[in-house]
Motif scaffolding. Structure first.
Motif, PDB file in Angstrom:
ATOM      1  N   LYS A   8       0.789  -1.268   0.021  1.00  0.00           N
ATOM      2  CA  LYS A   8      -0.033   0.032  -0.048  1.00  0.00           C
ATOM      3  C   LYS A   8       0.909   1.268   0.014  1.00  0.00           C
ATOM      4  CE  LYS A   8      -0.938   0.757   4.788  1.00  0.00           C
ATOM      5  NZ  LYS A   8      -1.721   1.871   5.268  1.00  0.00           N
ATOM      6  N   THR A   9       0.135   2.252  -0.478  1.00  0.00           N
ATOM      7  CA  THR A   9       0.619   3.730  -0.454  1.00  0.00           C
ATOM      8  C   THR A   9       0.136   4.366   0.865  1.00  0.00           C
ATOM      9  OG1 THR A   9      -0.760   4.544  -1.945  1.00  0.00           O
ATOM     10  CG2 THR A   9       1.314   3.609  -2.930  1.00  0.00           C
ATOM     11  N   LYS A  10       0.352   5.563   0.768  1.00  0.00           N
ATOM     12  CA  LYS A  10      -0.352   6.484   1.760  1.00  0.00           C
ATOM     13  C   LYS A  10      -1.945   6.178   1.505  1.00  0.00           C
ATOM     14  CE  LYS A  10      -0.626  11.104   3.658  1.00  0.00           C
ATOM     15  NZ  LYS A  10      -0.236  12.124   3.803  1.00  0.00           N
ATOM     16  N   ASP A  11      -2.137   6.415   0.471  1.00  0.00           N
ATOM     17  CA  ASP A  11      -3.493   6.504   0.029  1.00  0.00           C
ATOM     18  C   ASP A  11      -4.377   5.352  -0.555  1.00  0.00           C
ATOM     19  OD1 ASP A  11      -3.596   9.075   0.780  1.00  0.00           O
ATOM     20  OD2 ASP A  11      -2.770   9.672  -1.204  1.00  0.00           O
ATOM     21  N   GLU A  12      -3.547   4.293  -0.952  1.00  0.00           N
ATOM     22  CA  GLU A  12      -4.345   3.120  -1.687  1.00  0.00           C
ATOM     23  C   GLU A  12      -3.626   1.914  -1.586  1.00  0.00           C
ATOM     24  OE1 GLU A  12      -4.736   4.430  -5.783  1.00  0.00           O
ATOM     25  OE2 GLU A  12      -2.691   4.527  -6.120  1.00  0.00           O
ATOM     26  N   GLU A 108       4.781  -0.708   2.732  1.00  0.00           N
ATOM     27  CA  GLU A 108       4.602   0.549   1.913  1.00  0.00           C
ATOM     28  C   GLU A 108       5.489   0.488   0.814  1.00  0.00           C
ATOM     29  OE1 GLU A 108       3.046   3.658   2.864  1.00  0.00           O
ATOM     30  OE2 GLU A 108       1.899   2.721   4.657  1.00  0.00           O
TER      31      GLU A 108
END
Length: 109
Positions: A8-12, A108
């Protein structure tokens, strides 16, 4: 033990990797492995059939013998997020009863 990592990234969420077999029961009778397989292959196929992501924007590798699947989407939309989150809900529900056979972590990217 089945080890699952959600990318995942910060948003998705961007994908996941599944490695191993649960060891819950003999091959062909292992409900834990079967459950994880159903969740992962449904997520993979739904990316194109439900979310409309073109196949060239979905990367994946599988090896059923070793219990390996690595899937990532190179393009995401609102529907991919729902599919990934549904996959996670299914895995988290399995963890409630079968935590001796599955691990879940986040990475991340």
């Amino acid at each position: 033990m089945i080890e699952i990592t959600i990318y995942k990234t910060k948003d998705e969420i961007r994908g996941f990797i599944i490695e191993g077999h649960s060891g819950y029961a003999e091959e062909g009778s292992d409900i834990v492995c079967a459950s994880v397989s159903i969740l992962s292959y449904t997520a993979l196929n739904a990316m194109n059939l439900v979310a409309g992501i073109e196949p060239e924007f979905i990367t994946y590798e599988t090896d059923e013998e070793t219990g390996f699947m690595n899937m990532r989407t190179l393009k995401n939309n609102e529907k991919t997020d729902v599919i990934y989150r549904s996959f996670m809900v299914g895995i988290e529900l399995l963890l409630e009863d079968y935590s001796d056979y599955i691990t879940l972590k986040f990475e991340e990217v």
